[in-house]
Design an enzyme around this catalytic site. Structure first.
Site, PDB file in Angstrom:
ATOM      1  N   ASP A  43       0.820  -1.215   0.000  1.00 22.64           N
ATOM      2  CA  ASP A  43       0.000   0.000   0.000  1.00 22.64           C
ATOM      3  C   ASP A  43       0.862   1.277   0.000  1.00 22.64           C
ATOM      4  O   ASP A  43       1.908   1.321   0.643  1.00 22.64           O
ATOM      5  CB  ASP A  43      -0.852  -0.046   1.278  1.00 22.64           C
ATOM      6  N   ARG A  77     -11.953   2.452   7.893  1.00 21.90           N
ATOM      7  CA  ARG A  77     -10.585   2.814   7.476  1.00 21.90           C
ATOM      8  C   ARG A  77     -10.634   3.855   6.346  1.00 21.90           C
ATOM      9  O   ARG A  77      -9.951   3.727   5.344  1.00 21.90           O
ATOM     10  CB  ARG A  77      -9.814   1.563   7.056  1.00 21.90           C
ATOM     11  N   ASP A 124      -6.234  -6.774  -2.325  1.00 20.74           N
ATOM     12  CA  ASP A 124      -6.714  -6.596  -0.947  1.00 20.74           C
ATOM     13  C   ASP A 124      -8.176  -6.148  -0.956  1.00 20.74           C
ATOM     14  O   ASP A 124      -8.678  -5.600  -1.942  1.00 20.74           O
ATOM     15  CB  ASP A 124      -5.822  -5.535  -0.277  1.00 20.74           C
ATOM     16  N   ASN A 136     -10.219  -4.647   2.410  1.00 21.04           N
ATOM     17  CA  ASN A 136     -10.296  -4.778   3.857  1.00 21.04           C
ATOM     18  C   ASN A 136     -11.330  -3.905   4.544  1.00 21.04           C
ATOM     19  O   ASN A 136     -11.024  -3.132   5.424  1.00 21.04           O
ATOM     20  CB  ASN A 136      -8.922  -4.689   4.525  1.00 21.04           C
ATOM     21  N   ASP A 145      -3.453 -11.088   8.976  1.00 17.77           N
ATOM     22  CA  ASP A 145      -2.595  -9.918   9.222  1.00 17.77           C
ATOM     23  C   ASP A 145      -1.763 -10.115  10.475  1.00 17.77           C
ATOM     24  O   ASP A 145      -0.853  -9.318  10.742  1.00 17.77           O
ATOM     25  CB  ASP A 145      -3.453  -8.655   9.388  1.00 17.77           C
TER      26      ASP A 145
HETATM   27  C1  DGJ Z   1      -4.369  -5.100   4.823  1.00 19.17           C
HETATM   28  C2  DGJ Z   1      -3.478  -6.243   4.446  1.00 19.17           C
HETATM   29  O1  DGJ Z   1      -3.912  -7.402   5.025  1.00 19.17           O
HETATM   30  C3  DGJ Z   1      -2.046  -5.888   4.820  1.00 19.17           C
HETATM   31  O2  DGJ Z   1      -1.195  -6.965   4.550  1.00 19.17           O
HETATM   32  C4  DGJ Z   1      -1.631  -4.660   4.053  1.00 19.17           C
HETATM   33  O3  DGJ Z   1      -1.609  -4.936   2.684  1.00 19.17           O
HETATM   34  C5  DGJ Z   1      -2.591  -3.532   4.365  1.00 19.17           C
HETATM   35  N1  DGJ Z   1      -3.950  -3.911   4.127  1.00 19.17           N
HETATM   36  C6  DGJ Z   1      -2.274  -2.311   3.530  1.00 19.17           C
HETATM   37  O4  DGJ Z   1      -3.161  -1.288   3.759  1.00 19.17           O
END
Ligand code: DGJ
Length: 724
Positions: free
Chosen positions: A362, A438, A473, A475, A543
């Site tokens: 990122d 986020r 990703d 998230n 993570d």
């Molecule tokens: C969440 C991911 O699981 C991490 O490994 C990383 O890539 C972050 N996002 C970056 O924002």
């Protein structure tokens, strides 16, 4: 093989070791006679005939004592007259909800793809399509059941077809439903949270309804789309298991319902919560596919069947058996705080130590220097990268590393150019301020124009740059579930339409760029499911990179998903998530259980630490094939709250790993017995050059060292030889 006994109207789907048998009852209802270890093509109708009748249940078709509620049914509906949890529930053209599905016909064919959804495929698979029809309600429901003969796996997906001229509504349509004539089972699921995914949860079945689900728009960190019934004695190497895993990445429900007479109904499918689907005249709805695996020899046999099956029948062929590179990811090394010099120095150091792929995480695009901005603006930040992305990649390639890039295509930041241009592209309900997680919104992937935009963006990025790996990703979960592009009565279709949109994008991109290795990620393991595996050969497991936390997470994930699909990295100590300090050896051994990589600042290491890493990588390269693609087994340990042990073997190489979580005073470790090795072969130890028989390894076992500190790891490497 699929066999139809015409006289008794029985279907037998038989693989090398497993069998699923169904039968058409004289009434036309479809029953499940048997699921389990292969018994052959014998008449099994007695299983249903011999069920002793219970009281206070409706007779079916006014036939005295023909009680559908007591019969193991293949695809039950509600209230006609089975009162148990149904697999299917519809609102019919006249508003009523009682269906009357009876056998129409069947056909045997090659295994078919499912339109719009990922599915398992193999040239040896055969498919049985059984069509059930409700004449009055102009409805057809088909069960598409496949047998994978060499894998001991059955899959099933369902088609619902509106034969009438008025729309109907689907409220529930599970992919799989199996009835068992007992409740003497444990229930096993994989659950947890962000940072501690896939923990094995095992408990006794009780009367009533129990199970797991996701309402988050993704399969989720909280639960995996997996459910299993275990004989209460099941351990790693013994006992009978029946399991279901859903090839789907969205909201799911997996349940076990124990009725009043100690029978268990096991189901898995799209979560009926917040779901409905308007099925127009002549339209067909397709459910996702359920994978059904049974085992007679405990959890290791179950894992072996899943691993082989997903490797050979689901994971993209280009990568399924291809050696995976040792990667260096800059996330925990730099987070957002990097520049060209740091990136190149990390790549150069990684290369020196033996790493093969540099992944830029990122922060490389737009104005993204923290998590508050730029998602959606996927233009490289030339200022931060000290030039174009193309130039950076060229330099990294010159260093001798392949290049990988992080991207989060499904998300958008409120202050991005993309959001300013298309504020209507996000998932939200009108008249309410959409929630942020986020600092991001979720793009509405149910909309074709959003899918097209993502396909074009990714295509440009991958065409213009020499990218050999993408970390995809996603998230945040989906709140404010609403779409301005859907009619009022179709709002509950959004969650499923989102996943269909996601699959369309993934399908298109992986077809256009079949040689780019895709690693999916959803804040770690928030979407670690077979649906994503169909496109991404590897998935970021969690993570939480702490080696000790990872023991339980990886043990759970490896129960069903092949070790090459689990990405696992060595990170810094004290660990960034839990502050724990573990040795490089322990971190390395645990991360090598899956796809191996590093994720910490190599520029801060001492020369000694660098030399240790270099040696760790050199050693790993000699066992990599075995670790990634060898047969995997969990070993039984004396104290399963304090010890973890696993074995990988391929060709003549056997690698055994063991970790003590805590060291305790004045304890004498018990021996570690292996399983899965050949009793009549001999094994040469790389440590002491001694030869030992497989029979000894399994019955007497290895001598464990006394742990001299917490998180104490040991590894043994053996070469199999035929004679002493
Ligand atoms: C969440 C991911 O699981 C991490 O490994 C990383 O890539 C972050 N996002 C970056 O924002």
């Amino acid at each position: 093989m699929i066999h139809f006994q015409k006289k008794t109207q029985q279907f037998d789907l038989i693989s090398e070791n497993s069998q699923l048998s169904l039968g058409v009852l004289p009434s036309g209802h479809l029953a499940t006679y048997y699921y389990g270890e292969k018994v052959g093509t014998v008449d099994l109708s007695y299983v249903v005939k011999e069920i002793k009748r219970a009281s206070y249940m409706a007779d079916t078709d006014c036939i005295k004592d023909f009680k559908l509620e007591q019969i193991p049914l293949a695809y039950p509906a509600y209230g006609n007259p089975d009162m148990r949890t149904p697999a299917v529930q519809l609102i019919l053209a006249d508003g009523t909800r009682i269906t009357n599905l009876r056998y129409l016909d069947h056909r045997i064919s090659e295994k078919q793809l499912i339109p719009g959804l990922p599915s398992c495929q193999h040239e040896t698979a055969e498919m049985l399509t059984i069509r059930l029809v409700d004449q009055e309600n102009k409805l057809r429901v088909s069960l598409l059941i496949s047998v994978f003969p060499q894998h001991d796996v059955f899959t099933q997906n369902i088609q619902i077809e509106n034969l009438g001229s008025t729309p109907i509504t689907i409220d529930r349509c599970m992919s799989g439903s199996l009835d068992f004539l007992s409740d003497k089972y444990d229930l096993l699921t994989l659950g947890g949270a962000w940072g501690r995914e896939a923990h094995q949860n095992r408990r006794r079945l009780v009367q009533g309804f129990q199970g797991v689900d996701s309402k988050r728009g993704a399969s989720g960190h909280g639960q995996n789309p997996f459910i299993a019934l275990l004989d209460q004695e099941v351990d790693e190497n013994h006992g009978t298991i029946y399991s279901m895993n859903l090839v789907y990445s969205g909201n799911f429900l997996a349940l076990a319902d124990v009725d009043m007479h100690q029978n268990t109904r096991l189901q898995i499918g799209i979560n009926p919560f917040e779901f409905s689907w308007k099925l127009d005249a002549k339209e067909i709805f397709h459910t996702p596919e359920v994978v059904m695996v049974e085992a007679q020899q405990g959890l290791n046999q179950l894992s072996a069947r899943y691993h082989k099956f997903y490797t050979e029948c689901l994971i993209p062929k280009n990568f399924a058996k291809k050696t995976r590179p040792i990667l260096m990811n800059n996330w925990e090394a730099t987070y957002f705080d990097f520049d060209k010099e740091t990136i190149l120095a990390l790549a150069a150091e990684g290369k020196k130590l033996g790493m093969e792929l540099f992944v830029l995480d990122d922060g490389w695009f737009g104005q993204r220097n923290d998590d508050t901005s730029s998602l959606g603006d996927w233009q490289p930040n030339v200022e931060k990268l000290g030039g174009t992305l193309e130039q950076l990649i060229a330099t990294i390639n010159q260093i001798g590393m392949a290049f990988g890039l992080w991207i989060k295509p499904e998300m958008v930041s409120p202050n991005s150019r993309l959001y300013q241009k298309h504020p209507d592209w996000i998932i939200r309900v009108t008249n309410q301020e959409p929630q942020q997680v986020r600092h991001q919104y979720v793009l509405d992937l149910s909309r074709k124009e959003v899918q097209d935009y993502l396909i074009a963006t990714l295509t440009n990025l991958l065409t213009e740059n020499n990218i050999s790996y993408i970390k995809w990703d996603m998230n945040r979960n989906i709140t404010d579930s609403g779409s301005s592009s859907l009619e009022r009565e179709q709002q509950k279709e959004l969650a499923h339409r989102y996943i269909l949109g996601l699959y369309r994008v993934l399908d298109e991109i992986t077809k256009r760029f079949p040689d780019v290795l895709l690693e999916s990620c959803a804040g770690g393991g928030g979407r670690f499911d077979p649906g994503m595996l169909a496109y991404s050969p590897q998935i970021w497991t969690s993570d939480d990179t702490d080696a000790i936390e990872r023991l339980e997470i990886q043990k759970g994930a490896a129960l069903i998903y092949p070790q090459a699909s689990m990405s696992c990295h060595v990170s810094a100590v004290p660990n960034h998530q839990v502050g724990r300090i573990t040795t490089l050896k322990t971190r390395g051994m645990v991360a090598q259980q899956g796809n191996f990589g590093y994720e910490f600042n190599l520029l801060e290491l001492s020369e000694k630490e660098k030399a240790d890493i270099q040696q760790q990588i050199t050693e790993y390269k000699t066992i990599r094939e075995t670790m990634q693609f060898g047969e995997f087994r969990q070993l039984q340990v004396y104290d399963n709250r304090n010890e973890y042990a696993w074995l990988q073997q391929k060709n003549d190489q056997v690698i055994v790993s063991h970790v003590f979580v805590q060291a305790h005073g004045n304890t004498v470790p018990k021996r570690l017995k292996l399983s899965g090795v050949q009793p009549d072969r001999y094994y040469l130890s790389a440590d002491d050059g001694k030869m030992i028989s497989g029979r000894e390894l399994m019955n007497i076992g290895l001598s464990l060292p006394v742990p001299t500190h917490d998180y104490f790891a040991t590894r043994w490497c053996f070469t199999q030889v035929s004679d002493r």
